[in-house]
Design an enzyme around this catalytic site. Sequence first.
Site, PDB file in Angstrom:
ATOM      1  N   GLN A 102       0.851  -1.191   0.000  1.00 17.09           N
ATOM      2  CA  GLN A 102       0.000   0.000   0.000  1.00 17.09           C
ATOM      3  C   GLN A 102       0.891   1.246   0.000  1.00 17.09           C
ATOM      4  OE1 GLN A 102      -2.213   1.264   3.554  1.00 17.09           O
ATOM      5  NE2 GLN A 102      -4.055   1.376   2.291  1.00 17.09           N
ATOM      6  N   TYR A 185      -6.216  10.092   5.218  1.00 13.96           N
ATOM      7  CA  TYR A 185      -4.875  10.462   4.784  1.00 13.96           C
ATOM      8  C   TYR A 185      -4.982  11.332   3.518  1.00 13.96           C
ATOM      9  CZ  TYR A 185      -3.711   7.266   8.482  1.00 13.96           C
ATOM     10  OH  TYR A 185      -3.641   6.673   9.718  1.00 13.96           O
ATOM     11  N   ARG A 233      -7.681   1.773  -2.164  1.00 16.14           N
ATOM     12  CA  ARG A 233      -8.499   1.698  -0.951  1.00 16.14           C
ATOM     13  C   ARG A 233      -9.210   3.027  -0.759  1.00 16.14           C
ATOM     14  NH1 ARG A 233      -7.528  -0.948   5.025  1.00 16.14           N
ATOM     15  NH2 ARG A 233      -8.420  -2.724   3.938  1.00 16.14           N
ATOM     16  N   GLY A 325      -8.164  -8.757   8.507  1.00 14.53           N
ATOM     17  CA  GLY A 325      -7.074  -8.080   9.187  1.00 14.53           C
ATOM     18  C   GLY A 325      -6.759  -8.655  10.552  1.00 14.53           C
TER      19      GLY A 325
HETATM   20  C1  FNR Z   1      -4.917  -1.147  10.300  1.00 16.34           C
HETATM   21  N1  FNR Z   1      -5.601  -0.665   9.177  1.00 16.34           N
HETATM   22  C2  FNR Z   1      -4.878  -0.059   8.165  1.00 16.34           C
HETATM   23  N2  FNR Z   1      -5.519   0.320   7.006  1.00 16.34           N
HETATM   24  C3  FNR Z   1      -4.812   0.796   5.969  1.00 16.34           C
HETATM   25  O1  FNR Z   1      -5.397   1.108   4.929  1.00 16.34           O
HETATM   26  N3  FNR Z   1      -3.455   0.933   6.047  1.00 16.34           N
HETATM   27  C4  FNR Z   1      -2.758   0.596   7.168  1.00 16.34           C
HETATM   28  O2  FNR Z   1      -1.527   0.653   7.176  1.00 16.34           O
HETATM   29  C5  FNR Z   1      -3.500   0.150   8.292  1.00 16.34           C
HETATM   30  N4  FNR Z   1      -2.888  -0.138   9.477  1.00 16.34           N
HETATM   31  C6  FNR Z   1      -3.545  -0.864  10.445  1.00 16.34           C
HETATM   32  C7  FNR Z   1      -2.847  -1.383  11.538  1.00 16.34           C
HETATM   33  C8  FNR Z   1      -3.485  -2.210  12.467  1.00 16.34           C
HETATM   34  C9  FNR Z   1      -2.700  -2.784  13.620  1.00 16.34           C
HETATM   35  C10 FNR Z   1      -4.852  -2.484  12.311  1.00 16.34           C
HETATM   36  C11 FNR Z   1      -5.577  -3.402  13.273  1.00 16.34           C
HETATM   37  C12 FNR Z   1      -5.562  -1.942  11.264  1.00 16.34           C
HETATM   38  C13 FNR Z   1      -6.981  -1.078   8.927  1.00 16.34           C
HETATM   39  C14 FNR Z   1      -7.028  -2.518   8.397  1.00 16.34           C
HETATM   40  O3  FNR Z   1      -6.405  -2.614   7.138  1.00 16.34           O
HETATM   41  C15 FNR Z   1      -8.467  -3.041   8.284  1.00 16.34           C
HETATM   42  O4  FNR Z   1      -9.141  -2.270   7.324  1.00 16.34           O
HETATM   43  C16 FNR Z   1      -9.201  -2.975   9.610  1.00 16.34           C
HETATM   44  O5  FNR Z   1      -8.430  -3.534  10.644  1.00 16.34           O
HETATM   45  C17 FNR Z   1     -10.560  -3.680   9.537  1.00 16.34           C
HETATM   46  O6  FNR Z   1     -10.392  -5.037   9.250  1.00 16.34           O
HETATM   47  P1  FNR Z   1     -10.437  -6.177  10.409  1.00 16.34           P
HETATM   48  O7  FNR Z   1      -9.226  -5.985  11.262  1.00 16.34           O
HETATM   49  O8  FNR Z   1     -11.707  -5.950  11.206  1.00 16.34           O
HETATM   50  O9  FNR Z   1     -10.423  -7.463   9.665  1.00 16.34           O
END
Ligand code: FNR
Length: 361
Positions: A102, A185, A233, A325
Amino acid sequence: MSQKLFEPITLRGTEFRNRIWVPPMCQYVVEKQDGVATDWHMAHLGGMAQGGAGAIIVEATAVSPEGRISAQDLGLWNDEQRDALVPIVAFLRSQGAVAGIQLAHAGRKASSLREGVPGAGRDVPPAEGGWETVGPSPVAFPGLRAPRELDQAGIDAVVASFASAARRAVEAGFGLLEVHGAHGYLIHEFLSPLSNRRTDSYGGSPENRARLLLEVVDAVRAEAGESLPVIVRLSATDWAEGGITLDDTVQVAQWLRERGVDLVDVSTGGNVRASIPVGPGYQTPFAAAIRERAGIPTGAVGEITEPAQAEHILATGQADVVLVGREILRDPRFPQRAALALGVDAPPIPVPYLRAFGIRP
Ligand code: FNR
Protein backbone atom coordinates in the site's frame (compact mmCIF):
# COMPACT_ATOMS: atom_id res chain seq x y z
CA MET A 1 -16.35 -29.23 -2.24
CA SER A 2 -15.55 -26.08 -4.12
CA GLN A 3 -15.86 -22.87 -2.26
CA LYS A 4 -15.68 -19.38 -3.65
CA LEU A 5 -13.10 -18.34 -1.02
CA PHE A 6 -10.62 -20.77 -2.51
CA GLU A 7 -11.41 -20.14 -6.15
CA PRO A 8 -8.34 -18.43 -7.68
CA ILE A 9 -8.82 -14.93 -9.05
CA THR A 10 -6.76 -13.23 -11.73
CA LEU A 11 -6.36 -9.48 -12.00
CA ARG A 12 -4.41 -8.55 -15.13
CA GLY A 13 -1.24 -10.68 -15.10
CA THR A 14 -1.37 -11.71 -11.44
CA GLU A 15 -3.11 -14.86 -10.26
CA PHE A 16 -4.12 -15.13 -6.60
CA ARG A 17 -4.47 -18.64 -5.20
CA ASN A 18 -7.52 -17.65 -3.19
CA ARG A 19 -9.64 -14.70 -2.16
CA ILE A 20 -8.52 -14.31 1.44
CA TRP A 21 -6.24 -11.29 1.41
CA VAL A 22 -4.42 -9.58 4.24
CA PRO A 23 -5.12 -5.84 4.32
CA PRO A 24 -2.33 -3.35 5.02
CA MET A 25 -1.67 -3.03 8.74
CA CYS A 26 0.95 -0.60 10.08
CA GLN A 27 3.37 -2.15 12.53
CA TYR A 28 5.22 0.99 13.67
CA VAL A 29 8.40 -0.98 14.35
CA VAL A 30 11.01 0.87 12.27
CA GLU A 31 13.10 1.89 15.28
CA LYS A 32 15.83 3.51 13.17
CA GLN A 33 13.23 5.88 11.74
CA ASP A 34 14.63 5.37 8.25
CA GLY A 35 11.62 3.67 6.69
CA VAL A 36 13.63 0.48 6.07
CA ALA A 37 11.94 -2.90 6.59
CA THR A 38 13.41 -5.13 9.29
CA ASP A 39 13.43 -8.78 10.37
CA TRP A 40 10.12 -8.02 12.09
CA HIS A 41 8.47 -7.41 8.73
CA MET A 42 9.92 -10.62 7.28
CA ALA A 43 8.64 -12.71 10.19
CA HIS A 44 5.29 -10.94 10.42
CA LEU A 45 4.47 -11.03 6.70
CA GLY A 46 6.22 -14.35 6.09
CA GLY A 47 4.11 -16.12 8.70
CA MET A 48 0.93 -14.94 7.01
CA ALA A 49 2.20 -16.22 3.66
CA GLN A 50 2.90 -19.63 5.20
CA GLY A 51 -0.61 -19.46 6.63
CA GLY A 52 -2.09 -19.51 3.15
CA ALA A 53 -3.35 -16.01 2.38
CA GLY A 54 -3.88 -15.28 -1.32
CA ALA A 55 -2.32 -11.83 -1.09
CA ILE A 56 -0.56 -9.95 1.64
CA ILE A 57 -0.58 -6.19 1.32
CA VAL A 58 2.35 -4.60 3.13
CA GLU A 59 1.36 -1.84 5.56
CA ALA A 60 0.90 1.78 4.54
CA THR A 61 4.32 2.63 3.12
CA ALA A 62 5.12 6.28 2.80
CA VAL A 63 6.03 7.69 -0.59
CA SER A 64 7.97 10.56 1.03
CA PRO A 65 9.39 11.24 4.51
CA GLU A 66 6.68 13.76 5.37
CA GLY A 67 4.05 11.25 4.25
CA ARG A 68 4.69 8.97 7.22
CA ILE A 69 2.03 8.67 9.91
CA SER A 70 4.79 8.21 12.48
CA ALA A 71 8.58 8.08 12.44
CA GLN A 72 8.37 4.27 12.71
CA ASP A 73 6.55 3.74 9.40
CA LEU A 74 7.92 1.96 6.36
CA GLY A 75 8.92 4.13 3.41
CA LEU A 76 9.71 3.65 -0.24
CA TRP A 77 11.36 6.89 -1.28
CA ASN A 78 14.90 5.50 -1.64
CA ASP A 79 16.71 2.44 -2.94
CA GLU A 80 17.80 1.19 0.48
CA GLN A 81 14.12 0.86 1.44
CA ARG A 82 13.40 -0.96 -1.83
CA ASP A 83 16.31 -3.34 -1.38
CA ALA A 84 15.16 -4.30 2.14
CA LEU A 85 11.79 -5.34 0.73
CA VAL A 86 13.26 -7.58 -1.99
CA PRO A 87 13.87 -10.69 0.19
CA ILE A 88 10.48 -10.25 1.87
CA VAL A 89 8.70 -10.17 -1.48
CA ALA A 90 10.71 -13.19 -2.64
CA PHE A 91 9.75 -15.15 0.48
CA LEU A 92 6.04 -14.33 0.19
CA ARG A 93 6.13 -15.47 -3.42
CA SER A 94 7.99 -18.65 -2.49
CA GLN A 95 5.07 -19.50 -0.20
CA GLY A 96 2.53 -19.01 -2.98
CA ALA A 97 1.21 -15.64 -1.83
CA VAL A 98 1.07 -12.49 -3.92
CA ALA A 99 3.01 -9.67 -2.33
CA GLY A 100 1.17 -6.36 -2.44
CA ILE A 101 2.07 -2.99 -1.02
CA GLN A 102 0.00 0.00 0.00
CA LEU A 103 1.53 3.29 -1.16
CA ALA A 104 0.54 6.09 1.16
CA HIS A 105 0.85 9.73 2.13
CA ALA A 106 -0.54 10.63 5.55
CA GLY A 107 -1.17 14.32 4.77
CA ARG A 108 -2.52 16.23 7.77
CA LYS A 109 -2.43 13.07 9.92
CA ALA A 110 1.35 12.68 9.52
CA SER A 111 3.96 13.34 12.21
CA SER A 112 2.00 11.73 15.01
CA LEU A 113 3.06 9.52 17.88
CA ARG A 114 2.93 5.84 17.00
CA GLU A 115 0.50 3.38 18.50
CA GLY A 116 1.56 1.51 21.57
CA VAL A 117 3.27 4.27 23.56
CA PRO A 118 1.71 6.73 26.03
CA GLY A 119 0.13 9.61 24.12
CA ALA A 120 -0.28 7.52 20.97
CA GLY A 121 -1.79 9.46 18.10
CA ARG A 122 -0.86 12.88 19.42
CA ASP A 123 0.89 15.45 17.30
CA VAL A 124 4.71 15.28 17.27
CA PRO A 125 5.93 18.82 16.50
CA PRO A 126 9.18 19.50 14.62
CA ALA A 127 10.90 20.42 17.89
CA GLU A 128 10.37 16.81 19.06
CA GLY A 129 11.54 15.19 15.85
CA GLY A 130 8.31 15.57 13.88
CA TRP A 131 7.88 17.52 10.66
CA GLU A 132 5.62 20.00 8.91
CA THR A 133 2.42 18.37 7.67
CA VAL A 134 0.67 19.16 4.40
CA GLY A 135 -2.92 18.90 3.22
CA PRO A 136 -5.46 20.30 0.79
CA SER A 137 -6.40 23.16 3.15
CA PRO A 138 -5.21 24.46 6.52
CA VAL A 139 -7.94 22.52 8.35
CA ALA A 140 -6.69 20.43 11.26
CA PHE A 141 -7.70 16.87 12.13
CA PRO A 142 -8.99 17.14 15.71
CA GLY A 143 -6.03 17.18 18.09
CA LEU A 144 -3.39 17.61 15.39
CA ARG A 145 -1.78 20.67 13.81
CA ALA A 146 -3.34 22.45 10.84
CA PRO A 147 -1.37 21.36 7.74
CA ARG A 148 0.29 23.65 5.25
CA GLU A 149 -1.89 23.96 2.16
CA LEU A 150 -0.22 22.30 -0.81
CA ASP A 151 0.35 24.54 -3.82
CA GLN A 152 0.50 23.23 -7.39
CA ALA A 153 4.21 22.46 -7.15
CA GLY A 154 3.57 20.57 -3.91
CA ILE A 155 0.77 18.55 -5.50
CA ASP A 156 2.97 17.73 -8.48
CA ALA A 157 5.69 16.56 -6.08
CA VAL A 158 3.22 14.28 -4.29
CA VAL A 159 2.15 12.70 -7.57
CA ALA A 160 5.80 12.27 -8.58
CA SER A 161 6.60 10.61 -5.24
CA PHE A 162 3.76 8.09 -5.72
CA ALA A 163 5.21 7.38 -9.18
CA SER A 164 8.75 6.78 -7.93
CA ALA A 165 7.53 4.64 -5.02
CA ALA A 166 5.51 2.60 -7.53
CA ARG A 167 8.60 2.17 -9.69
CA ARG A 168 10.59 0.92 -6.71
CA ALA A 169 7.75 -1.41 -5.73
CA VAL A 170 7.81 -2.91 -9.23
CA GLU A 171 11.59 -3.25 -9.02
CA ALA A 172 11.22 -5.04 -5.68
CA GLY A 173 8.95 -7.59 -7.33
CA PHE A 174 5.54 -6.73 -5.91
CA GLY A 175 2.63 -8.31 -7.77
CA LEU A 176 -0.03 -5.87 -6.57
CA LEU A 177 0.02 -2.12 -5.91
CA GLU A 178 -2.56 -0.43 -3.69
CA VAL A 179 -3.04 3.35 -3.54
CA HIS A 180 -4.18 4.49 -0.10
CA GLY A 181 -7.15 6.75 -0.70
CA ALA A 182 -8.87 6.12 2.65
CA HIS A 183 -8.81 6.75 6.40
CA GLY A 184 -8.30 10.50 6.36
CA TYR A 185 -4.88 10.46 4.78
CA LEU A 186 -3.83 12.87 2.04
CA ILE A 187 -5.85 11.52 -0.91
CA HIS A 188 -8.99 11.12 1.23
CA GLU A 189 -8.44 14.64 2.59
CA PHE A 190 -8.67 15.92 -0.99
CA LEU A 191 -11.76 13.79 -1.71
CA SER A 192 -13.73 14.97 1.31
CA PRO A 193 -15.40 18.39 1.51
CA LEU A 194 -14.81 18.26 5.28
CA SER A 195 -11.05 18.68 4.78
CA ASN A 196 -10.85 20.18 1.28
CA ARG A 197 -11.84 23.85 1.14
CA ARG A 198 -9.87 24.69 -1.98
CA THR A 199 -11.21 26.96 -4.70
CA ASP A 200 -8.75 25.91 -7.43
CA SER A 201 -9.01 22.90 -9.76
CA TYR A 202 -8.43 20.49 -6.81
CA GLY A 203 -11.42 21.66 -4.74
CA GLY A 204 -15.14 22.26 -4.99
CA SER A 205 -16.78 19.85 -7.44
CA PRO A 206 -16.51 16.07 -7.08
CA GLU A 207 -14.33 15.99 -10.20
CA ASN A 208 -11.95 18.52 -8.71
CA ARG A 209 -11.75 16.79 -5.32
CA ALA A 210 -10.97 13.50 -7.11
CA ARG A 211 -8.29 15.08 -9.30
CA LEU A 212 -5.34 14.21 -7.03
CA LEU A 213 -6.49 10.59 -6.69
CA LEU A 214 -6.87 10.21 -10.45
CA GLU A 215 -3.50 11.82 -11.14
CA VAL A 216 -1.88 9.47 -8.64
CA VAL A 217 -3.62 6.46 -10.17
CA ASP A 218 -2.44 7.44 -13.67
CA ALA A 219 1.12 7.96 -12.41
CA VAL A 220 1.13 4.60 -10.61
CA ARG A 221 -0.30 2.84 -13.64
CA ALA A 222 2.40 4.35 -15.85
CA GLU A 223 5.01 2.70 -13.62
CA ALA A 224 3.10 -0.55 -13.12
CA GLY A 225 2.64 -1.21 -16.84
CA GLU A 226 -0.31 -3.09 -18.24
CA SER A 227 0.17 -6.42 -16.49
CA LEU A 228 0.36 -5.45 -12.81
CA PRO A 229 -2.91 -4.93 -10.93
CA VAL A 230 -3.40 -1.52 -9.35
CA ILE A 231 -6.10 -1.26 -6.70
CA VAL A 232 -7.34 1.63 -4.56
CA ARG A 233 -8.50 1.70 -0.95
CA LEU A 234 -11.32 4.17 -0.40
CA SER A 235 -13.37 5.24 2.58
CA ALA A 236 -16.86 4.84 1.14
CA THR A 237 -18.35 7.24 3.71
CA ASP A 238 -17.09 9.80 6.20
CA TRP A 239 -19.98 8.81 8.51
CA ALA A 240 -20.47 12.56 9.00
CA GLU A 241 -22.78 15.35 7.92
CA GLY A 242 -21.37 17.16 4.91
CA GLY A 243 -18.79 14.46 4.24
CA ILE A 244 -18.33 11.80 1.58
CA THR A 245 -21.34 9.57 0.97
CA LEU A 246 -21.75 6.22 -0.71
CA ASP A 247 -23.14 7.96 -3.80
CA ASP A 248 -19.98 10.09 -4.04
CA THR A 249 -17.84 6.98 -3.75
CA VAL A 250 -19.79 5.11 -6.43
CA GLN A 251 -18.98 8.00 -8.78
CA VAL A 252 -15.30 7.94 -7.84
CA ALA A 253 -15.22 4.16 -8.33
CA GLN A 254 -16.66 4.60 -11.83
CA TRP A 255 -13.85 7.01 -12.67
CA LEU A 256 -11.35 4.53 -11.27
CA ARG A 257 -12.81 1.75 -13.39
CA GLU A 258 -12.57 3.91 -16.50
CA ARG A 259 -8.89 4.49 -15.68
CA GLY A 260 -8.15 0.79 -15.44
CA VAL A 261 -8.11 0.34 -11.67
CA ASP A 262 -8.58 -3.36 -11.03
CA LEU A 263 -10.39 -3.41 -7.69
CA VAL A 264 -11.62 -1.06 -4.99
CA ASP A 265 -10.75 -2.10 -1.43
CA VAL A 266 -13.75 -0.69 0.42
CA SER A 267 -13.21 0.72 3.90
CA THR A 268 -14.85 3.69 5.62
CA GLY A 269 -14.17 6.62 7.92
CA GLY A 270 -11.02 8.12 9.36
CA ASN A 271 -11.19 11.70 8.11
CA VAL A 272 -13.12 13.17 11.03
CA ARG A 273 -14.15 11.90 14.42
CA ALA A 274 -17.43 10.07 13.92
CA SER A 275 -19.59 7.49 15.55
CA ILE A 276 -19.26 4.34 13.43
CA PRO A 277 -21.66 1.41 13.84
CA VAL A 278 -18.92 -1.20 14.06
CA GLY A 279 -19.91 -4.88 14.01
CA PRO A 280 -19.38 -8.09 12.04
CA GLY A 281 -19.09 -7.27 8.35
CA TYR A 282 -20.12 -3.65 8.96
CA GLN A 283 -18.45 -2.30 5.83
CA THR A 284 -19.47 -5.12 3.48
CA PRO A 285 -22.68 -3.40 2.26
CA PHE A 286 -20.52 -0.58 0.90
CA ALA A 287 -18.38 -3.07 -1.05
CA ALA A 288 -21.56 -4.67 -2.39
CA ALA A 289 -23.08 -1.36 -3.49
CA ILE A 290 -19.90 -0.18 -5.20
CA ARG A 291 -19.45 -3.52 -6.97
CA GLU A 292 -23.02 -3.43 -8.25
CA ARG A 293 -23.37 0.25 -9.08
CA ALA A 294 -19.88 1.09 -10.36
CA GLY A 295 -19.29 -2.26 -12.07
CA ILE A 296 -15.84 -2.73 -10.58
CA PRO A 297 -14.47 -5.65 -8.53
CA THR A 298 -14.39 -4.93 -4.81
CA GLY A 299 -12.76 -6.16 -1.66
CA ALA A 300 -14.78 -6.30 1.57
CA VAL A 301 -13.04 -5.57 4.86
CA GLY A 302 -14.01 -5.01 8.47
CA GLU A 303 -14.72 -7.56 11.18
CA ILE A 304 -14.66 -10.53 8.84
CA THR A 305 -13.54 -13.26 11.21
CA GLU A 306 -15.39 -16.48 10.39
CA PRO A 307 -14.87 -18.80 7.41
CA ALA A 308 -18.61 -19.17 6.75
CA GLN A 309 -19.10 -15.40 7.01
CA ALA A 310 -16.29 -14.80 4.50
CA GLU A 311 -17.64 -17.45 2.13
CA HIS A 312 -21.13 -15.98 2.34
CA ILE A 313 -19.89 -12.51 1.32
CA LEU A 314 -18.38 -13.95 -1.85
CA ALA A 315 -21.11 -16.48 -2.60
CA THR A 316 -23.76 -13.77 -2.46
CA GLY A 317 -21.80 -11.56 -4.83
CA GLN A 318 -21.11 -8.76 -2.38
CA ALA A 319 -17.39 -8.67 -3.12
CA ASP A 320 -14.69 -10.45 -5.15
CA VAL A 321 -12.22 -10.86 -2.30
CA VAL A 322 -12.32 -10.51 1.47
CA LEU A 323 -9.59 -8.82 3.45
CA VAL A 324 -9.12 -10.28 6.89
CA GLY A 325 -7.07 -8.08 9.19
CA ARG A 326 -7.11 -8.56 12.92
CA GLU A 327 -8.26 -12.18 12.72
CA ILE A 328 -5.12 -12.96 10.69
CA LEU A 329 -3.01 -11.03 13.21
CA ARG A 330 -4.49 -13.31 15.87
CA ASP A 331 -4.13 -16.42 13.74
CA PRO A 332 -1.88 -16.21 10.67
CA ARG A 333 -3.12 -19.68 9.70
CA PHE A 334 -6.71 -18.50 9.37
CA PRO A 335 -6.81 -19.38 5.64
CA GLN A 336 -5.78 -22.96 6.37
CA ARG A 337 -8.28 -23.14 9.23
CA ALA A 338 -10.97 -21.79 6.90
CA ALA A 339 -10.12 -24.39 4.26
CA LEU A 340 -10.44 -27.20 6.79
CA ALA A 341 -13.69 -25.75 8.14
CA LEU A 342 -15.17 -25.45 4.66
CA GLY A 343 -13.93 -28.85 3.53
CA VAL A 344 -11.52 -27.56 0.90
CA ASP A 345 -7.98 -28.85 0.26
CA ALA A 346 -6.31 -25.53 -0.50
CA PRO A 347 -4.20 -23.75 0.58
CA PRO A 348 -1.34 -26.14 1.27
CA ILE A 349 -0.24 -26.51 4.85
CA PRO A 350 3.57 -26.62 5.16
CA VAL A 351 4.56 -30.22 5.92
CA PRO A 352 6.13 -29.47 9.33
CA TYR A 353 2.83 -27.95 10.47
CA LEU A 354 0.54 -30.73 9.28
CA ARG A 355 0.52 -32.53 12.61
CA ALA A 356 -0.75 -29.37 14.30
CA PHE A 357 -3.92 -29.90 12.29
CA GLY A 358 -4.06 -33.58 13.22
CA ILE A 359 -2.81 -34.65 9.78
CA ARG A 360 0.03 -37.23 9.58
CA PRO A 361 2.39 -36.20 6.77
C1 FNR B 1 -4.92 -1.15 10.30
N1 FNR B 1 -5.60 -0.66 9.18
C2 FNR B 1 -4.88 -0.06 8.16
N2 FNR B 1 -5.52 0.32 7.01
C3 FNR B 1 -4.81 0.80 5.97
O1 FNR B 1 -5.40 1.11 4.93
N3 FNR B 1 -3.45 0.93 6.05
C4 FNR B 1 -2.76 0.60 7.17
O2 FNR B 1 -1.53 0.65 7.18
C5 FNR B 1 -3.50 0.15 8.29
N4 FNR B 1 -2.89 -0.14 9.48
C6 FNR B 1 -3.55 -0.86 10.45
C7 FNR B 1 -2.85 -1.38 11.54
C8 FNR B 1 -3.49 -2.21 12.47
C9 FNR B 1 -2.70 -2.78 13.62
C10 FNR B 1 -4.85 -2.48 12.31
C11 FNR B 1 -5.58 -3.40 13.27
C12 FNR B 1 -5.56 -1.94 11.26
C13 FNR B 1 -6.98 -1.08 8.93
C14 FNR B 1 -7.03 -2.52 8.40
O3 FNR B 1 -6.40 -2.61 7.14
C15 FNR B 1 -8.47 -3.04 8.28
O4 FNR B 1 -9.14 -2.27 7.32
C16 FNR B 1 -9.20 -2.97 9.61
O5 FNR B 1 -8.43 -3.53 10.64
C17 FNR B 1 -10.56 -3.68 9.54
O6 FNR B 1 -10.39 -5.04 9.25
P1 FNR B 1 -10.44 -6.18 10.41
O7 FNR B 1 -9.23 -5.98 11.26
O8 FNR B 1 -11.71 -5.95 11.21
O9 FNR B 1 -10.42 -7.46 9.67
